[in-house]
Design a protein around this motif. Structure first.
Motif, PDB file in Angstrom:
ATOM      1  N   ASP A 100      47.953  27.449  33.190  1.00  0.00           N
ATOM      2  CA  ASP A 100      46.568  28.393  33.732  1.00  0.00           C
ATOM      3  C   ASP A 100      47.521  29.175  32.857  1.00  0.00           C
ATOM      4  O   ASP A 100      46.063  30.347  33.242  1.00  0.00           O
ATOM      5  CB  ASP A 100      47.654  28.381  35.410  1.00  0.00           C
ATOM      6  N   ALA A 101      48.316  29.579  32.191  1.00  0.00           N
ATOM      7  CA  ALA A 101      48.525  31.001  31.643  1.00  0.00           C
ATOM      8  C   ALA A 101      47.622  30.899  30.297  1.00  0.00           C
ATOM      9  O   ALA A 101      47.675  31.985  30.032  1.00  0.00           O
ATOM     10  CB  ALA A 101      50.113  30.581  31.315  1.00  0.00           C
ATOM     11  N   LYS A 106      42.800  32.726  27.475  1.00  0.00           N
ATOM     12  CA  LYS A 106      41.626  33.266  26.849  1.00  0.00           C
ATOM     13  C   LYS A 106      40.311  34.241  28.203  1.00  0.00           C
ATOM     14  O   LYS A 106      39.709  34.742  27.075  1.00  0.00           O
ATOM     15  CB  LYS A 106      40.986  31.276  26.646  1.00  0.00           C
ATOM     16  N   GLU A 107      40.718  33.934  28.679  1.00  0.00           N
ATOM     17  CA  GLU A 107      39.100  34.240  29.939  1.00  0.00           C
ATOM     18  C   GLU A 107      39.307  35.075  30.677  1.00  0.00           C
ATOM     19  O   GLU A 107      38.131  36.253  29.625  1.00  0.00           O
ATOM     20  CB  GLU A 107      39.416  33.393  31.038  1.00  0.00           C
ATOM     21  N   TYR A 108      40.601  35.874  29.797  1.00  0.00           N
ATOM     22  CA  TYR A 108      40.773  37.444  29.824  1.00  0.00           C
ATOM     23  C   TYR A 108      40.786  38.251  28.757  1.00  0.00           C
ATOM     24  O   TYR A 108      41.299  39.317  28.254  1.00  0.00           O
ATOM     25  CB  TYR A 108      41.379  38.029  31.368  1.00  0.00           C
ATOM     26  N   ALA A 109      41.045  37.403  27.912  1.00  0.00           N
ATOM     27  CA  ALA A 109      41.355  38.472  26.104  1.00  0.00           C
ATOM     28  C   ALA A 109      41.946  39.232  26.176  1.00  0.00           C
ATOM     29  O   ALA A 109      42.337  40.531  26.073  1.00  0.00           O
ATOM     30  CB  ALA A 109      40.168  39.105  26.485  1.00  0.00           C
ATOM     31  N   ILE A 110      43.594  38.406  26.436  1.00  0.00           N
ATOM     32  CA  ILE A 110      44.965  39.113  26.671  1.00  0.00           C
ATOM     33  C   ILE A 110      45.122  38.880  25.515  1.00  0.00           C
ATOM     34  O   ILE A 110      45.552  38.266  24.455  1.00  0.00           O
ATOM     35  CB  ILE A 110      45.564  38.619  27.558  1.00  0.00           C
ATOM     36  N   ARG A 111      45.600  40.795  24.569  1.00  0.00           N
ATOM     37  CA  ARG A 111      45.915  40.265  23.351  1.00  0.00           C
ATOM     38  C   ARG A 111      47.312  41.263  23.416  1.00  0.00           C
ATOM     39  O   ARG A 111      47.995  41.752  21.791  1.00  0.00           O
ATOM     40  CB  ARG A 111      45.088  41.293  22.274  1.00  0.00           C
ATOM     41  N   ALA A 112      47.431  42.432  24.634  1.00  0.00           N
ATOM     42  CA  ALA A 112      48.812  43.455  23.987  1.00  0.00           C
ATOM     43  C   ALA A 112      48.873  43.093  25.334  1.00  0.00           C
ATOM     44  O   ALA A 112      48.846  42.660  26.290  1.00  0.00           O
ATOM     45  CB  ALA A 112      48.934  44.542  23.988  1.00  0.00           C
ATOM     46  N   TYR A 113      50.460  42.896  25.703  1.00  0.00           N
ATOM     47  CA  TYR A 113      51.785  43.626  26.617  1.00  0.00           C
ATOM     48  C   TYR A 113      53.211  44.320  26.823  1.00  0.00           C
ATOM     49  O   TYR A 113      53.040  44.744  25.785  1.00  0.00           O
ATOM     50  CB  TYR A 113      52.633  41.297  26.636  1.00  0.00           C
ATOM     51  N   ALA A 178      41.890  52.632  29.877  1.00  0.00           N
ATOM     52  CA  ALA A 178      42.758  51.810  30.513  1.00  0.00           C
ATOM     53  C   ALA A 178      43.464  51.024  30.698  1.00  0.00           C
ATOM     54  O   ALA A 178      44.215  50.395  30.573  1.00  0.00           O
ATOM     55  CB  ALA A 178      42.822  52.685  31.181  1.00  0.00           C
ATOM     56  N   ALA A 179      41.977  50.025  30.527  1.00  0.00           N
ATOM     57  CA  ALA A 179      42.048  48.321  30.293  1.00  0.00           C
ATOM     58  C   ALA A 179      42.310  47.986  29.384  1.00  0.00           C
ATOM     59  O   ALA A 179      42.850  46.299  28.992  1.00  0.00           O
ATOM     60  CB  ALA A 179      41.369  47.859  31.023  1.00  0.00           C
ATOM     61  N   GLY A 180      43.065  48.496  28.249  1.00  0.00           N
ATOM     62  CA  GLY A 180      42.632  47.639  26.687  1.00  0.00           C
ATOM     63  C   GLY A 180      41.820  47.365  25.832  1.00  0.00           C
ATOM     64  O   GLY A 180      41.545  46.347  24.983  1.00  0.00           O
ATOM     65  N   ASP A 181      40.814  47.432  26.706  1.00  0.00           N
ATOM     66  CA  ASP A 181      39.127  46.997  26.380  1.00  0.00           C
ATOM     67  C   ASP A 181      38.585  47.936  24.925  1.00  0.00           C
ATOM     68  O   ASP A 181      37.317  48.579  25.476  1.00  0.00           O
ATOM     69  CB  ASP A 181      38.217  46.355  27.879  1.00  0.00           C
ATOM     70  N   MET A 182      38.479  48.160  24.519  1.00  0.00           N
ATOM     71  CA  MET A 182      38.543  49.522  23.392  1.00  0.00           C
ATOM     72  C   MET A 182      37.255  48.693  22.450  1.00  0.00           C
ATOM     73  O   MET A 182      35.850  49.617  22.241  1.00  0.00           O
ATOM     74  CB  MET A 182      39.270  49.068  21.719  1.00  0.00           C
ATOM     75  N   GLN A 183      37.107  47.576  23.139  1.00  0.00           N
ATOM     76  CA  GLN A 183      35.788  46.761  21.851  1.00  0.00           C
ATOM     77  C   GLN A 183      34.308  47.289  23.191  1.00  0.00           C
ATOM     78  O   GLN A 183      33.707  48.458  22.691  1.00  0.00           O
ATOM     79  CB  GLN A 183      35.446  45.086  21.979  1.00  0.00           C
ATOM     80  N   ASN A 184      34.430  46.476  24.410  1.00  0.00           N
ATOM     81  CA  ASN A 184      33.528  47.956  25.656  1.00  0.00           C
ATOM     82  C   ASN A 184      34.003  49.304  25.050  1.00  0.00           C
ATOM     83  O   ASN A 184      32.600  50.666  25.328  1.00  0.00           O
ATOM     84  CB  ASN A 184      33.916  46.838  26.843  1.00  0.00           C
TER      85      ASN A 184
END
Length: 406
Positions: A100-101, A106-113, A178-184
């Motif tokens: 699940d992790a 993958k689904e939410y494109a987590i790249r930073a922690y 704020a969501a870390g989604d700089m592409q969008n």
């Protein structure tokens, strides 16, 4: 015996009552978390962390245990922490989350922690926050997950459906950031700029500052060529600092500090002077100082730092002054250079008693043979730091006449 029995029966409840911070579910699967949230009509708060992430540990150890956090999150969310990396020491519960992790990552494109995900009671992703924060600030960020008008994924969905009024574009771009989604975020911000007749309003310059990271961004020419207008909003020197940071990241650091660096400054200097004549001289002087420090080339570092500070030292921040002074103290045998460093260190303390900066100043005084002054400053630094063990050890060395440098 009866009293003991009653006490043993109460222990689980006492432990529960004493838990003041966020109550994380640590024995449920992802499917069970979602089912519990639906049954209790609560949102889901997911802390996506790794074992190597410093800010993740800070949140877990210092922020999540606070009573104010427990009062807010336990009332409104089903809370779960998900370890995103794998280690040899993982227990069975962590291993049960591996699949699940990986799917969440993958689904939410987590790249930073740390990354924090927020789901509605029916299991739909509604919001996202990247990076931690102190309790009150983090609660404010998390509160945005509960309202459709501030939920990031809700705003993004409306944008994709054609919700493109200027104020909506601005709000969604900031939410993406704020969501870390700089592409969008960058794409939406670019659309917002196209709706603006005046890019030099206070609001627009502040936004440009938030979305300018490279020389290809729309805001970069404004910082490069309209510095006075930018500084009028952001403060003196802010435009130049932005240009220098981007120029260094694109033109200097990859070529001189990377694995394939040849150590040849000539082509870098030529490119900088051609592209950025406004900042080339100062930036080259500054990064050469950093380069020789990085290479531990102390003779060249001494020459370069003295030249840089002589010409540009008045612009150095307290942090830079302290760093340069400490590096000279540790690595330069020339006492004339150490005397210069003493002045930089003294300037770093102007108007502020920082115990670590005071430690630098005391060490330099000591190296110059001014023992009594050094001990007096170091004693004050120890007191201000509440007895920091490293500062105390240095103080003892000074009192015993021992060297405090290698």
């Amino acid at each position: 015996m009866r009293k003991l029995f009653i006490l043993l029966m109460l222990l689980p409840f006492l432990g529960f009552a004493q838990q003041k911070g966020i109550r994380f579910e640590n024995d449920l699967s992802w499917a069970q978390i979602q089912a519990k949230a639906k049954a209790e009509n609560k949102f889901i708060f997911v802390d996506c962390f790794t074992t190597w992430c410093g800010p993740c540990k800070y949140m877990t150890n210092n922020v999540f245990p606070q009573e104010i956090m427990g009062d807010y999150f336990n009332d409104k969310f089903i809370n779960v922490q998900v370890q995103m990396d794998k280690t040899e020491g993982d227990n069975d519960y962590v291993k049960s989350w591996y699949e699940d992790a990986a799917g969440i990552e993958k689904e939410y494109a987590i790249r930073a922690y740390p990354t924090f995900l927020y789901f509605s009671p029916d299991g739909k992703i509604v919001h996202r926050v990247v990076g931690g924060g102190e309790a009150q600030d983090f609660i404010a960020k998390s509160a945005m997950a509960l309202k459709p008008e501030t939920q990031y994924y809700t705003l993004l969905a409306k944008y994709k459906e054609g919700n493109n009024k200027p104020e909506d574009l601005r709000r969604t771009a900031l939410a993406a950031q704020a969501a870390g989604d700089m592409q969008n975020g960058s794409a939406i911000f670019s659309e917002y700029l196209d709706t603006q007749k005046d890019l030099y309003t206070k609001e627009n310059i502040e936004l440009l500052n938030s979305f300018t990271f490279s020389s290809k961004d729309k805001g970069f020419p404004i910082f490069l060529n309209e510095g006075k207008k930018v500084d009028a909003v952001l403060g003196e020197g802010k435009a130049l600092a932005k240009v220098k940071s981007i120029a260094a990241n694109e033109e200097i650091y990859p070529k001189m500090f990377g694995r394939n660096s040849t150590g040849d400054w000539a082509p870098v200097e030529a490119a900088m002077k051609e592209k950025y004549p406004q900042v080339a001289e100062e930036l080259l002087a500054q990064t050469k100082t950093q380069y020789y420090m990085y290479k531990k080339d102390w003779p060249n570092f001494q020459t370069q730092i003295l030249a840089y500070m002589n010409k540009y030292g008045q612009k150095a921040s307290p942090e830079e002054l302290n760093q340069f002074a400490w590096t000279v103290f540790e690595n330069c045998p020339d006492m004339n250079c150490v005397k210069e460093a003493l002045e930089w260190s003294k300037r770093s303390l102007a108007g502020k008693e920082n115990p670590m900066f005071m430690d630098t100043y005391a060490n330099i005084l000591y190296k110059l043979g001014r023992k009594d002054e050094a001990i007096a400053v170091q004693e004050k630094a120890v007191k201000l730091s509440n007895g920091d063990k490293d500062l105390t050890a240095t103080l003892n060395k000074m009192k015993n006449g021992e060297k405090t440098w290698e």
